[in-house]
Design a protein around this motif. Structure first.
Motif, short mmCIF file in Angstrom:
data_model
loop_
_atom_site.label_atom_id
_atom_site.label_comp_id
_atom_site.label_asym_id
_atom_site.label_seq_id
_atom_site.Cartn_x
_atom_site.Cartn_y
_atom_site.Cartn_z
N ALA A 167 0.85 -1.19 0.00
CA ALA A 167 0.00 0.00 0.00
C ALA A 167 0.88 1.24 0.00
CB ALA A 167 -0.92 0.01 1.22
N THR A 168 0.24 2.37 -0.32
CA THR A 168 0.87 3.69 -0.26
C THR A 168 -0.08 4.62 0.47
OG1 THR A 168 1.99 3.31 -2.36
CG2 THR A 168 1.88 5.58 -1.56
N MET A 169 0.46 5.45 1.37
CA MET A 169 -0.40 6.39 2.11
C MET A 169 0.29 7.75 2.17
SD MET A 169 0.12 5.20 6.06
CE MET A 169 1.72 5.33 6.88
N GLU A 222 -3.80 8.37 5.17
CA GLU A 222 -4.87 7.95 4.27
C GLU A 222 -4.25 7.18 3.09
OE1 GLU A 222 -7.05 11.37 3.14
OE2 GLU A 222 -7.84 11.77 5.17
N PHE A 223 -4.87 6.04 2.73
CA PHE A 223 -4.34 5.19 1.68
C PHE A 223 -4.57 5.82 0.31
CE2 PHE A 223 -5.03 1.74 4.90
CZ PHE A 223 -3.69 1.43 5.04
N ILE A 224 -3.46 5.92 -0.46
CA ILE A 224 -3.53 6.37 -1.86
C ILE A 224 -3.64 5.15 -2.78
CG2 ILE A 224 -2.32 7.67 -3.64
CD1 ILE A 224 -0.85 9.15 -1.36
N PHE A 225 -2.97 4.09 -2.37
CA PHE A 225 -2.98 2.84 -3.16
C PHE A 225 -3.07 1.67 -2.19
CE2 PHE A 225 -0.26 -0.73 -4.51
CZ PHE A 225 -1.01 -1.20 -5.59
N ASP A 227 -9.94 3.11 4.29
CA ASP A 227 -9.55 4.44 3.81
C ASP A 227 -8.20 4.89 4.39
OD1 ASP A 227 -11.92 4.65 2.38
OD2 ASP A 227 -13.01 5.51 4.09
N GLU A 228 -7.87 4.46 5.58
CA GLU A 228 -6.65 4.95 6.22
C GLU A 228 -6.08 3.88 7.14
OE1 GLU A 228 -7.55 8.26 8.67
OE2 GLU A 228 -9.15 7.25 9.76
N ILE A 229 -4.81 4.04 7.45
CA ILE A 229 -4.14 3.06 8.30
C ILE A 229 -4.64 3.14 9.73
CG2 ILE A 229 -2.19 4.55 8.97
CD1 ILE A 229 -0.41 2.04 8.67
N ASN A 252 5.98 16.27 -2.36
CA ASN A 252 5.12 15.63 -1.38
C ASN A 252 5.80 14.38 -0.85
OD1 ASN A 252 2.96 17.48 -1.59
ND2 ASN A 252 2.22 16.45 -3.43
N ILE A 253 5.43 14.01 0.36
CA ILE A 253 5.99 12.80 0.96
C ILE A 253 4.92 11.72 0.95
CG2 ILE A 253 6.90 11.76 3.08
CD1 ILE A 253 8.16 14.36 3.79
N GLU A 254 5.26 10.60 0.34
CA GLU A 254 4.38 9.44 0.39
C GLU A 254 5.08 8.33 1.15
OE1 GLU A 254 3.36 8.33 -3.58
OE2 GLU A 254 2.05 10.06 -3.91
N HIS A 255 4.30 7.52 1.82
CA HIS A 255 4.83 6.43 2.62
C HIS A 255 4.48 5.10 1.97
CE1 HIS A 255 5.65 9.48 5.56
NE2 HIS A 255 4.35 9.76 5.72
N LYS A 256 5.54 4.36 1.62
CA LYS A 256 5.37 3.05 0.97
C LYS A 256 5.32 1.96 2.04
CE LYS A 256 5.78 4.98 -3.12
NZ LYS A 256 4.63 5.10 -4.04
N LEU A 257 4.30 1.13 2.00
CA LEU A 257 4.15 0.03 2.92
C LEU A 257 4.64 -1.24 2.24
CD1 LEU A 257 2.15 2.23 4.04
CD2 LEU A 257 0.85 0.34 5.02
N ILE A 258 5.89 -1.62 2.55
CA ILE A 258 6.50 -2.84 2.00
C ILE A 258 6.31 -3.94 3.04
CG2 ILE A 258 8.56 -3.86 1.00
CD1 ILE A 258 7.52 -1.42 -0.51
N ALA A 259 5.74 -5.09 2.63
CA ALA A 259 5.43 -6.12 3.61
C ALA A 259 5.52 -7.50 2.99
CB ALA A 259 4.04 -5.88 4.19
N ARG A 260 5.52 -8.49 3.88
CA ARG A 260 5.43 -9.88 3.44
C ARG A 260 4.65 -10.66 4.51
NH1 ARG A 260 11.33 -12.78 4.33
NH2 ARG A 260 11.64 -12.17 6.51
#
Length: 598
Positions: free
Chosen positions: A265-267, A272-275, A291-293, A348-356
């Motif tokens: 995901a991206t927020m 708030e989640f963008i992707f 909608d959001e984390i 702008n700052i976006e936060h990438k949620l990298i997970a497994r």
């Protein structure tokens, strides 16, 4: 335990009785002092009015002589008005001194001797009053009064003026003498009350505080013996825990191929989640992506403080990593190893949620642990149970002793200090100096008692948790010791832990800071808290002289009980934590405690 408590209660009753006696002596002393102040004000007013009587009698004589030699009707009327005013005030004051006058502030409470003196001057007073009134009446009847009419009255006034003044002088001196006698009596009463108060305090010190101090010393000695037993027991458990760690390492060697991390995901900076990736949606079995984390974590029982701290960290440009536990749409739990990475994109700052997904790994570890858990636990259960009882008993004894010192001795010392401060010292310089020295000593004793009570059992630990307790401990030590002791909660950790975990963490930190103060000669000692979803990390570091830790380990220095580092290691092992120590000469010392949170 009950016998000691009964003794303490009995001593407490004795103290209340003694304190009541001190309070009674203070009240009596204040009563005498306030009563004297009121009477002293009355005496001052009486002496003032009595002295003024002499002046008024002389003024009356002066005015009648001026009337005799004056033939101008206008001036005669002026003198007549002054004469009436002086006579009326003279008469009112005389009657007020005899019988009292509220307007003049006179009580009329005279001794027999003063009344006799007034009786002696009464004929002279009456003669002056009568002649003066005859003169006033004669002037009012006619504008010009012949000298042969005024002369007898003037001569009568002058004849009685001298004896009246002489009598009033005696009265004024008698009033002053009686006021001085009252001051002397009050001073004697004050000295007597001071002796009584000091005697009561001395009795308290001999028959109350000395037995209490003896009981406290006995309890502390029992506590030390209990602590030595617990340390020996912990040493035996240490060997068992070493075997347990080896077993853990074997069990965790689970041969599973982990999933490759992917973008889930991206927020934005508000969370708030963008992707929201389809893989993430399938994993959670959601039909509609959240909608959001914040709402995602709140629905999985994460508290708002943790979420706010997470967002603050990533919005400051730092990467957050940890494991999170989520419930999918089917009601099953799944585990994610998550990395939140801030990325600058078009200002702008976006936060990438990298997970497994690590759910299978977690479950495999649990299954492996369950296979061998009973066998491992059977080997340590008995020793652990005994150790728990000793440590908990030791902590309960600390709490009981701390409560007795704080609620009992501390309150008594506070009341005793207030009693000493309320005593009004006499004029003796030696007595004042002794009282000042006693007050200073009492303040020092009270300060030391509060410090010991706080070290034994801080109330903030059980009321608010480990973070507020450690913060207050660092503030108190910083105030009382030479080095600067600084506390920092980097990740805003506010969670409550089990009571025995918080107690042991507090004792570990307390031991580490005290060791740094005693042995490191450090200028700064820093205690920091830092955590993620898996581990709470506590660091105690100083910039002191350090030591060769490896050399001491190899020499077997820490294998014996009684060392602070040995105690810290055993307490850390008891709460399933990891203890690490790094130290070099002239490079300071760094202690790291890692406590699993899951």
């Amino acid at each position: 335990m009950m016998v000691k408590q009964n003794k303490f209660d009995k001593l407490g009753w004795f103290y209340l009785i003694a304190l009541s006696c001190i309070a009674l002596s203070i009240v009596v002393s204040q009563f005498f002092i306030q009563n004297y102040i009121d009477k002293q004000q009355d005496d001052s007013r009486i002496v003032n009015v009595a002295g003024r009587q002499r002046m008024l009698s002389q003024r009356i004589s002066k005015i009648v002589l001026q009337v005799k030699n004056q033939h101008d009707p206008t001036l005669v009327k002026t003198y007549l008005k002054d004469l009436e005013v002086a006579l009326n005030l003279w008469v009112d004051s005389h009657l007020g001194l005899l019988s009292g006058n509220s307007e003049l502030g006179l009580t009329g409470d005279n001794s027999e001797k003063v009344i006799g003196m007034f009786r002696d001057i009464e004929p002279h007073y009456a003669a002056i009053v009568g002649s003066t009134r005859e003169i006033i009446n004669a002037i009012k009847k006619r504008d010009s009064v012949p000298d042969d009419i005024l002369e007898p009255h003037i001569r009568n006034i002058l004849l009685h003026e001298g004896p009246f003044l002489e009598g009033m002088d005696k009265i004024v001196f008698q009033y002053d003498s009686e006021a001085q006698a009252k001051v002397t009596r009050l001073s004697k009463v004050e000295i007597l009350l001071l002796i009584v108060s000091l005697t009561i305090i001395l009795v308290e010190l001999i028959f109350i505080f000395r037995p209490i101090a003896r009981n406290v010393r006995q309890t502390v000695a029992e506590l030390v013996i209990s602590e030595e037993k617990s340390i020996k027991m912990a040493s035996e458990m240490s060997r068992v825990y070493e075997e347990l760690v080896k077993s853990y390492q074997e069990l965790e060697a689970v041969n599973l191929k982990p999933e490759v991390p992917a973008l889930y995901a991206t927020m934005d900076k508000h969370g708030e989640f963008i992707f929201f990736s389809p893989a993430f949606k399938r994993l959670l079995e959601y039909e509609v992506a959240p909608d959001e984390i914040r709402s995602l974590l709140l629905s999985n029982d994460y508290n708002r403080t943790f979420i706010t701290g997470l967002l603050n960290i990533v919005n400051e440009g730092q990467t957050w990593s940890g494991e999170i536990k989520l419930m999918n749409g089917g009601g099953d739990f799944c585990w994610l190893e998550l990395y939140i990475i801030p990325v600058q994109y078009q200002n702008n700052i976006e936060h990438k949620l990298i997970a497994r997904d690590i759910t299978e790994i977690k479950e495999a570890r649990v299954r492996s642990w369950e296979i061998n858990r009973e066998k491992i636990e059977a080997r340590v259960r008995e020793q652990q149970y005994r150790s728990v009882l000793i440590l908990e008993g030791q902590e309960e004894e600390r709490q009981r002793l701390g409560r007795e010192i704080h609620d009992g001795i501390g309150q008594m010392l506070t009341a005793l200090k207030l009693s000493l401060e309320s005593i009004t010292p006499s004029s003796s310089r030696h007595t004042k100096k002794r009282l000042e020295d006693t007050r200073d000593l009492m303040k020092s004793i009270l300060k030391e008692v509060r410090r010991i009570s706080f070290n034994l059992t801080p109330s903030s630990l059980s009321d608010f948790g480990i973070v507020p307790a450690v913060k207050k401990f660092c503030q108190e030590v910083d105030r009382l010791s030479a080095p600067d002791v600084i506390f920092e909660n980097k990740t805003s950790f506010v969670n409550r832990l089990d009571q025995h975990i918080e107690n042991n963490l507090y004792r570990i930190i307390q031991e580490g800071v005290n060791n740094a103060i005693k042995y490191a000669s450090a200028k700064t000692i820093r205690v920091t808290f830092e955590h993620d979803t898996k581990v709470l990390k506590i660091v105690i570091e100083d910039n002191g002289k350090g030591f060769d830790y490896e050399k001491l380990i190899n020499s077997g220095h820490f294998k014996n009980s009684g060392h602070g580092i040995f105690n810290m290691k055993e307490r850390t092992a008891f709460i399933n934590g990891n203890f690490e120590l790094f130290s070099r000469h002239a490079k300071g010392t760094r202690i790291v405690i890692k406590l699993p949170l899951d």
